[in-house]
Design a protein around this motif. Structure first.
Motif, PDB file in Angstrom:
ATOM      1  N   ASN A  77       0.907  -1.175   0.031  1.00 37.97           N
ATOM      2  CA  ASN A  77      -0.023  -0.197   0.034  1.00 37.97           C
ATOM      3  C   ASN A  77       0.944   0.991  -0.075  1.00 37.97           C
ATOM      4  OD1 ASN A  77      -2.448   1.485  -0.080  1.00 37.97           O
ATOM      5  ND2 ASN A  77      -2.480   1.639   2.204  1.00 37.97           N
ATOM      6  N   SER A  78       1.809   1.273  -0.817  1.00 39.07           N
ATOM      7  CA  SER A  78       2.841   2.285  -0.783  1.00 39.07           C
ATOM      8  C   SER A  78       3.150   2.684  -2.342  1.00 39.07           C
ATOM      9  CB  SER A  78       4.096   2.097  -0.454  1.00 39.07           C
ATOM     10  OG  SER A  78       5.062   3.004  -0.367  1.00 39.07           O
ATOM     11  N   ASN A  79       4.059   3.427  -2.718  1.00 38.15           N
ATOM     12  CA  ASN A  79       4.286   3.915  -4.127  1.00 38.15           C
ATOM     13  C   ASN A  79       5.692   4.391  -4.239  1.00 38.15           C
ATOM     14  OD1 ASN A  79       3.621   4.773  -6.614  1.00 38.15           O
ATOM     15  ND2 ASN A  79       3.494   6.957  -6.014  1.00 38.15           N
ATOM     16  N   ILE A  80       6.172   3.855  -5.235  1.00 39.37           N
ATOM     17  CA  ILE A  80       7.703   4.326  -5.765  1.00 39.37           C
ATOM     18  C   ILE A  80       7.572   5.535  -6.599  1.00 39.37           C
ATOM     19  CG2 ILE A  80       9.727   3.843  -6.995  1.00 39.37           C
ATOM     20  CD1 ILE A  80       9.313   0.833  -6.523  1.00 39.37           C
ATOM     21  N   LEU A  81       7.758   6.790  -5.873  1.00 31.10           N
ATOM     22  CA  LEU A  81       7.471   8.064  -6.418  1.00 31.10           C
ATOM     23  C   LEU A  81       8.128   8.235  -7.696  1.00 31.10           C
ATOM     24  CD1 LEU A  81       5.962  10.725  -5.817  1.00 31.10           C
ATOM     25  CD2 LEU A  81       7.970  11.673  -4.582  1.00 31.10           C
ATOM     26  N   TRP A  82       9.274   8.030  -7.940  1.00 31.39           N
ATOM     27  CA  TRP A  82      10.100   8.253  -8.967  1.00 31.39           C
ATOM     28  C   TRP A  82       9.963   7.196 -10.174  1.00 31.39           C
ATOM     29  CZ3 TRP A  82      12.899   3.942  -9.493  1.00 31.39           C
ATOM     30  CH2 TRP A  82      13.339   3.473  -8.455  1.00 31.39           C
ATOM     31  N   GLY A  83       9.032   6.324  -9.808  1.00 31.91           N
ATOM     32  CA  GLY A  83       8.954   4.990 -10.776  1.00 31.91           C
ATOM     33  C   GLY A  83       8.372   5.284 -12.189  1.00 31.91           C
ATOM     34  N   LEU A  84       7.135   6.154 -12.060  1.00 26.36           N
ATOM     35  CA  LEU A  84       6.581   6.412 -13.424  1.00 26.36           C
ATOM     36  C   LEU A  84       7.395   7.351 -14.414  1.00 26.36           C
ATOM     37  CD1 LEU A  84       4.008   6.556 -15.194  1.00 26.36           C
ATOM     38  CD2 LEU A  84       3.159   8.452 -13.720  1.00 26.36           C
ATOM     39  N   GLU A  85       8.193   8.459 -13.662  1.00 25.76           N
ATOM     40  CA  GLU A  85       8.943   9.015 -14.355  1.00 25.76           C
ATOM     41  C   GLU A  85      10.160   8.236 -15.034  1.00 25.76           C
ATOM     42  OE1 GLU A  85      10.860  13.722 -14.171  1.00 25.76           O
ATOM     43  OE2 GLU A  85      10.610  12.798 -12.310  1.00 25.76           O
ATOM     44  N   VAL A  86      10.737   7.367 -14.022  1.00 24.91           N
ATOM     45  CA  VAL A  86      12.087   6.747 -14.616  1.00 24.91           C
ATOM     46  C   VAL A  86      11.306   5.744 -15.939  1.00 24.91           C
ATOM     47  CG1 VAL A  86      13.455   4.782 -14.233  1.00 24.91           C
ATOM     48  CG2 VAL A  86      13.528   6.794 -12.742  1.00 24.91           C
ATOM     49  N   THR A  87      10.154   5.263 -15.729  1.00 31.00           N
ATOM     50  CA  THR A  87       9.794   4.535 -16.918  1.00 31.00           C
ATOM     51  C   THR A  87       9.293   5.151 -18.047  1.00 31.00           C
ATOM     52  OG1 THR A  87       8.742   3.054 -15.178  1.00 31.00           O
ATOM     53  CG2 THR A  87       7.893   2.765 -17.409  1.00 31.00           C
ATOM     54  N   SER A  88       8.956   6.360 -18.032  1.00 32.40           N
ATOM     55  CA  SER A  88       8.741   7.204 -18.942  1.00 32.40           C
ATOM     56  C   SER A  88      10.179   7.472 -19.878  1.00 32.40           C
ATOM     57  CB  SER A  88       8.017   8.447 -18.689  1.00 32.40           C
ATOM     58  OG  SER A  88       6.670   8.264 -17.923  1.00 32.40           O
ATOM     59  N   ILE A  89      10.941   7.950 -18.943  1.00 30.54           N
ATOM     60  CA  ILE A  89      12.396   8.168 -19.654  1.00 30.54           C
ATOM     61  C   ILE A  89      12.697   7.153 -20.091  1.00 30.54           C
ATOM     62  CG2 ILE A  89      14.701   8.787 -18.992  1.00 30.54           C
ATOM     63  CD1 ILE A  89      13.602  10.438 -16.859  1.00 30.54           C
ATOM     64  N   LEU A  90      12.828   5.900 -19.578  1.00 32.68           N
ATOM     65  CA  LEU A  90      13.403   4.704 -20.285  1.00 32.68           C
ATOM     66  C   LEU A  90      12.621   4.413 -21.435  1.00 32.68           C
ATOM     67  CD1 LEU A  90      14.017   2.408 -17.163  1.00 32.68           C
ATOM     68  CD2 LEU A  90      15.689   3.616 -18.701  1.00 32.68           C
ATOM     69  N   PHE A  91      11.256   4.552 -21.564  1.00 35.42           N
ATOM     70  CA  PHE A  91      10.315   4.114 -22.664  1.00 35.42           C
ATOM     71  C   PHE A  91      10.719   5.324 -23.993  1.00 35.42           C
ATOM     72  CE2 PHE A  91       6.642   4.771 -25.553  1.00 35.42           C
ATOM     73  CZ  PHE A  91       6.542   3.257 -25.636  1.00 35.42           C
ATOM     74  N   ALA A  92      11.226   6.627 -23.636  1.00 32.66           N
ATOM     75  CA  ALA A  92      11.522   7.452 -24.539  1.00 32.66           C
ATOM     76  C   ALA A  92      12.842   6.848 -25.145  1.00 32.66           C
ATOM     77  CB  ALA A  92      11.610   8.770 -24.114  1.00 32.66           C
ATOM     78  N   TRP A  93      13.886   6.549 -24.157  1.00 35.78           N
ATOM     79  CA  TRP A  93      15.252   6.043 -24.756  1.00 35.78           C
ATOM     80  C   TRP A  93      15.073   5.020 -25.580  1.00 35.78           C
ATOM     81  CZ3 TRP A  93      20.054   6.610 -21.323  1.00 35.78           C
ATOM     82  CH2 TRP A  93      20.233   7.919 -20.837  1.00 35.78           C
ATOM     83  N   LEU A  94      14.042   3.905 -25.123  1.00 38.37           N
ATOM     84  CA  LEU A  94      13.821   2.662 -25.934  1.00 38.37           C
ATOM     85  C   LEU A  94      13.649   3.014 -27.417  1.00 38.37           C
ATOM     86  CD1 LEU A  94      13.661  -0.443 -25.792  1.00 38.37           C
ATOM     87  CD2 LEU A  94      11.486  -0.226 -25.172  1.00 38.37           C
ATOM     88  N   VAL A  95      12.642   3.909 -27.468  1.00 35.47           N
ATOM     89  CA  VAL A  95      11.822   4.586 -28.727  1.00 35.47           C
ATOM     90  C   VAL A  95      12.960   4.861 -29.721  1.00 35.47           C
ATOM     91  CG1 VAL A  95      10.550   5.923 -29.866  1.00 35.47           C
ATOM     92  CG2 VAL A  95       9.691   4.925 -28.012  1.00 35.47           C
ATOM     93  N   LEU A  96      13.839   5.886 -29.244  1.00 38.19           N
ATOM     94  CA  LEU A  96      14.727   6.392 -29.891  1.00 38.19           C
ATOM     95  C   LEU A  96      16.021   5.522 -30.259  1.00 38.19           C
ATOM     96  CD1 LEU A  96      15.150   9.799 -28.067  1.00 38.19           C
ATOM     97  CD2 LEU A  96      14.163   9.411 -30.283  1.00 38.19           C
ATOM     98  N   PHE A  97      16.318   4.509 -29.419  1.00 38.17           N
ATOM     99  CA  PHE A  97      17.181   3.465 -29.808  1.00 38.17           C
ATOM    100  C   PHE A  97      16.550   2.516 -30.976  1.00 38.17           C
ATOM    101  CE2 PHE A  97      20.188   3.855 -25.826  1.00 38.17           C
ATOM    102  CZ  PHE A  97      21.236   3.910 -26.641  1.00 38.17           C
TER     103      PHE A  97
END
Length: 226
Positions: free
Chosen positions: A43-63
């Motif tokens: 019942n918690s949350n990794i605050l930075w998880g969504l932003e990190v995933t979004s950054i990684l996804f953008a990197w994945l698209v560009l690669f």
């Protein structure tokens, strides 16, 4: 006639590209899984998880854009070029490559111009093609991401870009650097493909007939099972 290119002998760039894509996919999976567990189990949350995933996804698209050029996985229409004779088809394909190279170069300029100020570097001048570098610009090395904390081990970056003032979150120059890097890699792949087409090692820039082959293979397999 297939425009697919056999997998070329791996180079350092190829290995690095494929390794980074695999690492990014792995990290996205781990962060997303950890966030799900944190939310539904603790019942918690990794605050930075969504932003990190979004950054990684953008990197994945560009690669992935440049990687698909390398393995000729981009979709395209070849109904017209396949009606042409091989010399004319090659000429038309080289024209397409030239257009793609120009487009990738413009993307590289745009990627550099967007990222440069975040790294306290000047953007280029000129609307379409660079005519030089800005003499005056607003340094944005102090801009941070929203949620991704800055590990202490990387605080030395603050001496380079933030006048020694510690970052609370990672500076935006780090995730945004993928823009010029990705576009430079895309330009490299188009130049590489153009040379392969010119020397006869490759026929087209796009995937050709693989979908039809897959349908025929599936139909044949189904008929055998029946």
């Amino acid at each position: 006639m297939s425009g697919h290119t056999p997998h070329r002998k791996g180079t350092f760039v190829d290995s690095l590209e494929e390794t980074l894509i695999a690492i990014i996919l792995g990290l996205m999976t781990l962060v997303t899984f950890a966030n799900v567990v944190a939310r539904y189990v603790f019942n918690s949350n990794i605050l930075w998880g969504l932003e990190v995933t979004s950054i990684l996804f953008a990197w994945l698209v560009l690669f992935g854009v440049s990687y698909c050029v390398k393995v000729t996985a981009h979709l395209g229409v070849d109904a017209v070029v396949n009606l042409l004779s091989p010399p004319v088809r090659k000429f038309c394909t080289l024209i397409a490559v030239a257009v793609c190279v120009i487009y990738a170069f413009l993307l590289l300029k745009g990627g550099w111009d967007f990222w440069a100020n975040f790294a306290n570097l000047p953007a280029t001048t000129g609307r379409w093609f660079p005519t030089g570098f800005q003499e005056k610009f607003l340094a944005k090395g102090w801009y941070e991401t929203n949620d991704v904390f800055m590990p202490d081990i990387f605080q030395f970056i603050a001496d380079w870009f933030n006048d020694g003032e510690r970052y609370e979150k990672i500076p935006r120059l780090i995730p945004y650097v993928m823009l010029p890097v990705g576009m430079a890699l895309l330009l490299f792949r188009f130049l590489q493909a153009g040379w392969a087409i010119y020397t006869g090692k490759q026929e087209l820039l796009i995937v050709s007939h693989e979908a039809e082959d897959a349908v025929e293979e599936a139909a044949a397999k189904l008929s055998r099972e029946e």
